[in-house]
Motif scaffolding. Structure first.
Motif, PDB file in Angstrom:
ATOM      1  N   LEU A  64       0.750  -1.094   0.131  1.00 20.42           N
ATOM      2  CA  LEU A  64       0.047  -0.204  -0.089  1.00 20.42           C
ATOM      3  C   LEU A  64       0.844   1.378  -0.234  1.00 20.42           C
ATOM      4  O   LEU A  64       0.505   2.270  -0.742  1.00 20.42           O
ATOM      5  CB  LEU A  64      -0.960   0.081   1.268  1.00 20.42           C
ATOM      6  N   TYR A  65       2.116   1.123   0.699  1.00 16.40           N
ATOM      7  CA  TYR A  65       2.800   2.322   0.891  1.00 16.40           C
ATOM      8  C   TYR A  65       4.325   1.755   1.094  1.00 16.40           C
ATOM      9  O   TYR A  65       4.544   0.679   1.075  1.00 16.40           O
ATOM     10  CB  TYR A  65       2.355   2.979   2.253  1.00 16.40           C
ATOM     11  N   LYS A  66       5.212   2.843   0.812  1.00 11.54           N
ATOM     12  CA  LYS A  66       6.748   2.869   1.038  1.00 11.54           C
ATOM     13  C   LYS A  66       7.110   3.766   1.900  1.00 11.54           C
ATOM     14  O   LYS A  66       6.630   4.787   1.816  1.00 11.54           O
ATOM     15  CB  LYS A  66       7.604   2.554  -0.286  1.00 11.54           C
ATOM     16  N   ILE A  67       8.146   3.605   2.649  1.00 12.11           N
ATOM     17  CA  ILE A  67       8.950   4.862   2.977  1.00 12.11           C
ATOM     18  C   ILE A  67      10.108   5.277   2.001  1.00 12.11           C
ATOM     19  O   ILE A  67      10.707   4.386   1.594  1.00 12.11           O
ATOM     20  CB  ILE A  67       9.727   4.333   4.540  1.00 12.11           C
ATOM     21  N   ALA A  86      10.206  -6.092  10.134  1.00 11.18           N
ATOM     22  CA  ALA A  86       9.371  -6.249   8.995  1.00 11.18           C
ATOM     23  C   ALA A  86       9.065  -4.950   8.262  1.00 11.18           C
ATOM     24  O   ALA A  86       8.593  -5.176   7.064  1.00 11.18           O
ATOM     25  CB  ALA A  86       8.011  -7.000   9.472  1.00 11.18           C
ATOM     26  N   TYR A  87       9.189  -3.809   8.832  1.00 11.04           N
ATOM     27  CA  TYR A  87       9.100  -2.636   8.047  1.00 11.04           C
ATOM     28  C   TYR A  87      10.266  -1.615   8.865  1.00 11.04           C
ATOM     29  O   TYR A  87      10.396  -1.912  10.025  1.00 11.04           O
ATOM     30  CB  TYR A  87       7.597  -2.292   8.381  1.00 11.04           C
ATOM     31  N   PRO A  88      10.578  -0.611   8.183  1.00 11.16           N
ATOM     32  CA  PRO A  88      11.620   0.568   8.507  1.00 11.16           C
ATOM     33  C   PRO A  88      10.990   1.390   9.749  1.00 11.16           C
ATOM     34  O   PRO A  88      10.605   2.628   9.639  1.00 11.16           O
ATOM     35  CB  PRO A  88      11.787   1.103   7.477  1.00 11.16           C
ATOM     36  N   ASP A  89      11.073   0.833  11.010  1.00 13.01           N
ATOM     37  CA  ASP A  89      10.212   1.625  12.120  1.00 13.01           C
ATOM     38  C   ASP A  89      11.121   1.026  13.422  1.00 13.01           C
ATOM     39  O   ASP A  89      10.989  -0.243  13.569  1.00 13.01           O
ATOM     40  CB  ASP A  89       8.846   1.514  12.297  1.00 13.01           C
ATOM     41  N   PRO A  90      11.127   1.830  14.638  1.00  9.66           N
ATOM     42  CA  PRO A  90      11.594   1.251  15.793  1.00  9.66           C
ATOM     43  C   PRO A  90      10.832   0.336  16.173  1.00  9.66           C
ATOM     44  O   PRO A  90      11.272  -0.944  17.035  1.00  9.66           O
ATOM     45  CB  PRO A  90      11.747   2.487  16.642  1.00  9.66           C
ATOM     46  N   GLU A  91       9.451   0.486  16.160  1.00  8.47           N
ATOM     47  CA  GLU A  91       8.516  -0.707  16.526  1.00  8.47           C
ATOM     48  C   GLU A  91       8.690  -2.044  16.258  1.00  8.47           C
ATOM     49  O   GLU A  91       8.438  -2.918  17.043  1.00  8.47           O
ATOM     50  CB  GLU A  91       7.164   0.104  16.389  1.00  8.47           C
ATOM     51  N   ALA A  92       9.174  -2.169  15.086  1.00  7.11           N
ATOM     52  CA  ALA A  92       9.479  -3.308  14.163  1.00  7.11           C
ATOM     53  C   ALA A  92      10.595  -3.958  14.929  1.00  7.11           C
ATOM     54  O   ALA A  92      10.769  -5.300  14.483  1.00  7.11           O
ATOM     55  CB  ALA A  92       9.510  -3.163  12.679  1.00  7.11           C
ATOM     56  N   TYR A  93      11.294  -3.368  15.874  1.00  6.72           N
ATOM     57  CA  TYR A  93      12.344  -4.248  16.595  1.00  6.72           C
ATOM     58  C   TYR A  93      12.203  -4.338  18.052  1.00  6.72           C
ATOM     59  O   TYR A  93      12.307  -5.288  18.599  1.00  6.72           O
ATOM     60  CB  TYR A  93      13.852  -3.226  16.295  1.00  6.72           C
ATOM     61  N   LEU A  94      11.602  -3.334  18.497  1.00  8.63           N
ATOM     62  CA  LEU A  94      11.142  -3.266  19.811  1.00  8.63           C
ATOM     63  C   LEU A  94      10.086  -4.242  20.456  1.00  8.63           C
ATOM     64  O   LEU A  94      10.200  -5.234  21.213  1.00  8.63           O
ATOM     65  CB  LEU A  94      10.760  -1.890  20.447  1.00  8.63           C
ATOM     66  N   THR A  95       9.049  -4.297  19.576  1.00  4.53           N
ATOM     67  CA  THR A  95       7.904  -5.064  19.872  1.00  4.53           C
ATOM     68  C   THR A  95       8.171  -6.694  19.774  1.00  4.53           C
ATOM     69  O   THR A  95       7.946  -7.531  20.578  1.00  4.53           O
ATOM     70  CB  THR A  95       6.571  -4.583  19.066  1.00  4.53           C
ATOM     71  N   PRO A  96       8.730  -7.036  18.743  1.00  9.58           N
ATOM     72  CA  PRO A  96       8.944  -8.615  18.571  1.00  9.58           C
ATOM     73  C   PRO A  96      10.232  -9.101  19.560  1.00  9.58           C
ATOM     74  O   PRO A  96       9.910 -10.255  19.945  1.00  9.58           O
ATOM     75  CB  PRO A  96       9.720  -8.558  17.247  1.00  9.58           C
ATOM     76  N   LEU A  97      10.874  -8.132  20.136  1.00  5.34           N
ATOM     77  CA  LEU A  97      11.810  -8.665  21.094  1.00  5.34           C
ATOM     78  C   LEU A  97      11.277  -8.419  22.797  1.00  5.34           C
ATOM     79  O   LEU A  97      11.442  -9.264  23.547  1.00  5.34           O
ATOM     80  CB  LEU A  97      12.794  -7.861  20.853  1.00  5.34           C
ATOM     81  N   LEU A  98      10.352  -7.552  22.803  1.00  4.78           N
ATOM     82  CA  LEU A  98       9.957  -7.046  24.356  1.00  4.78           C
ATOM     83  C   LEU A  98       8.808  -7.264  24.610  1.00  4.78           C
ATOM     84  O   LEU A  98       8.478  -7.116  25.997  1.00  4.78           O
ATOM     85  CB  LEU A  98      10.569  -5.557  24.402  1.00  4.78           C
ATOM     86  N   SER A  99       7.627  -7.008  23.701  1.00  5.49           N
ATOM     87  CA  SER A  99       6.326  -7.065  24.248  1.00  5.49           C
ATOM     88  C   SER A  99       5.870  -8.115  24.971  1.00  5.49           C
ATOM     89  O   SER A  99       6.371  -9.441  24.506  1.00  5.49           O
ATOM     90  CB  SER A  99       5.214  -6.449  22.975  1.00  5.49           C
ATOM     91  N   CYS A 100       5.036  -8.061  25.971  1.00  8.17           N
ATOM     92  CA  CYS A 100       4.620  -9.335  26.639  1.00  8.17           C
ATOM     93  C   CYS A 100       3.330  -8.885  27.364  1.00  8.17           C
ATOM     94  O   CYS A 100       2.789  -7.743  27.622  1.00  8.17           O
ATOM     95  CB  CYS A 100       5.424  -9.364  27.835  1.00  8.17           C
TER      96      CYS A 100
END
Length: 525
Positions: free
Chosen positions: A66-69, A419-433
């Motif tokens: 749908l979009y790109k950065i 999965a996409y160029p955003d900090p959340e794409a690194y933080l959530t998969p490793l840290l979310s609980c």
């Protein structure tokens, strides 16, 4: 008689020349496509299942998002006609789609097709939590308008819509695969269509009815080799036209760079999107002890490791988010300091007669992992042998991934690409609980990452970041990383730039913001 023999020899020689000429023509014909080589196999082309760089690479050519950065770091419409329209309360997002776009099977791309694809991903996608945690439902408002209703405001959703995993697929071709993956084929809207597929080779050809800018080549043969040496040999002997850097041995990477410097090859490089790190299992002693994990964060000399393992091609990293995504250099993890490490370990009763033993697992099929493990072990032996002992265990990567959530590894070397160029794409998969008990994650992504570490304040900040935009959002995400550094369940090591090398008669490889080669821009010169 001599003259007759002379004539015969001339005819033989002419015949040989003719055969060689014909063989040359056949070879040139075979090389009409550009051959792109990568490591490993592709088992599935279903975007709902794709989680490896090589799979995402080919999907980016077969499908659109749908979009790109863009290069300026801003959201840019692709299949969407304009930027998302967000309601005042932040819970409704309307996306107007471009018209006159068709799938490879001839069916029309519209709101129903987009909604079908998003709902399918939410149902069976390997990374479906990325959407399921955010989206209440998806409505078709008009033939070319979809409405996404959120559970709560989400500032990261717009970046998420750039993910290759969310590329639309044709409802006509996937109607029997709503609940299951379709591995061996792909029907999307992209500049190429799939001509043939097996796990070791995929052939893609330009899609004649593509709505956008057409490919500059006549097709791509995507070849997957089993190891670094085969890949390296293939580009040196010109068996392939383009070589992608994933799983290339760092010594061979250095040699290829030297060939570029000697004008024997071309190369292109993208923004660094892959991080290398060590995960510590935090729900079992001795690494359940936070002070011990903290001590370990001071024991690794990243500069030495970068030099000895990668010859400086991998940048030392003290963050779990690539720096360009924070728009500044963030280094919340501490620098190498064996004196502080020794002091912390002594407080916990180690050093001298009581040596802490840490079993470190590395992926046996990833060359850099073993060298990293050996270098860290030797460095510990040199600086802290009276306090720590590292024991090594090599296991094939697929087995490692399967056993992570089972808590099979006290310490394990891994890498991650968002999965996409955003900090959340690194933080959530490793840290979310979703469920935390005394800093132990019982249920959530931190379990699947193998750390089992959770922090309630960190979770609050992740949620708060979803309700904010711009600088305010980045500040919250920086606080998330700072808390993660204090928790010491991860130890970032290095940052890897995606790179590709091409033969002299092939154009220089170009990369998109998500670290993938823009295959349609490759051409013979």
């Amino acid at each position: 008689m001599l003259k007759l023999n002379y004539i015969k020899n001339i005819l033989k020689f002419s015949s040989i020349l003719l055969i060689l000429f014909q063989l040359s023509c056949v070879q040139n014909k075979k090389r009409e496509n550009i051959i792109v080589a990568s490591a490993g196999k592709i088992e599935s082309l279903d975007p709902a299942q794709a989680n490896t760089l090589r799979t995402l690479q080919i999907l980016s050519a077969l499908g659109d998002t749908l979009y790109k950065i863009n290069k300026e770091g801003n959201l840019s419409p692709i299949l969407a006609k304009e930027l998302p329209r967000v309601s005042k309360n932040g819970l409704l997002i309307d996306i107007i789609l471009k018209e006159n776009i068709s799938f490879h099977d001839g069916s029309i791309f519209n709101a129903e097709a987009m909604a079908f694809s998003l709902n399918r991903f939410m149902k069976i996608g390997t990374l479906n939590y990325l959407l399921n945690d955010k989206i209440e439902n998806i409505e078709v408002k008009d033939e070319f308008v979809i409405r996404i209703k959120l559970k709560k405001p989400s500032s990261s959703l717009k970046s998420l819509l750039t993910s290759v995993n969310l590329t639309p697929v044709s409802p006509n071709s996937y109607s029997n695969h709503i609940d299951s993956f379709k591995n061996k084929s792909f029907i999307g809207t992209g500049p190429y269509l799939l001509e043939s597929f097996n796990s070791s080779q995929q052939i893609i050809k330009p899609f004649n009815n593509y709505w956008g800018v057409k490919p500059q080549n006549k097709g791509i043969d995507f070849i997957n080799y089993s190891n670094s040496s085969t890949l390296f040999g293939a580009i040196k002997t010109k068996e392939v036209d383009v070589l992608i850097s994933n799983s290339i041995d760092d010594m061979q990477r250095l040699t290829l760079n030297n060939m570029v410097n000697k004008d024997l090859l071309k190369s292109g490089e993208g923004n660094p999107i892959e991080i290398g790190y060590i995960t510590f299992r935090s729900n079992k002693l001795p690494l359940k002890n936070k002070t011990i994990r903290e001590a370990l964060t001071y024991t690794i000399d990243r500069e030495l490791i970068s030099k000895q393992v990668s010859f400086g091609t991998r940048e030392p990293l003290r963050s779990i988010v690539p720096p360009q995504l924070h728009k500044n250099k963030l280094t919340p993890w501490p620098k190498y300091n064996p004196h502080i490490a020794r002091s912390l370990l002594k407080k916990e009763g180690y050093c001298g007669t009581n040596v802490l033993s840490i079993p470190l697992t590395f992926r046996s099929n990833v060359p850099a992992d073993k060298l990293l493990a050996l270098t860290w072990k030797d460095q510990i032996k040199r600086d802290l042998s009276d306090c720590i002992e590292i024991t090594l265990n090599g296991i094939e990567s697929t087995t490692v991934y399967k056993q992570l959530s089972e808590g099979a590894f006290d310490a394990v070397i891994l890498d991650w690409t968002g999965a996409y160029p955003d900090p959340e794409a690194y933080l959530t998969p490793l840290l979310s609980c979703n469920e935390i008990n005394n800093n132990t994650c019982i249920k959530g992504e931190a379990v699947f990452s193998g750390s089992f570490w959770g922090d309630n304040k960190l979770q609050e900040l992740l949620e708060k970041s979803e309700e904010s935009e711009g600088e305010s959002r980045l500040k919250n995400l920086i606080k998330v990383e700072q808390l993660a550094a204090q928790g010491s369940a991860y130890l970032p090591i290095w940052l890897v730039n995606p790179k590709a090398w091409s033969l002299k008669d092939i154009s220089q490889p170009e990369f998109s913001s998500d670290g993938l080669i823009i295959l349609k821009n490759l051409k013979r010169e």
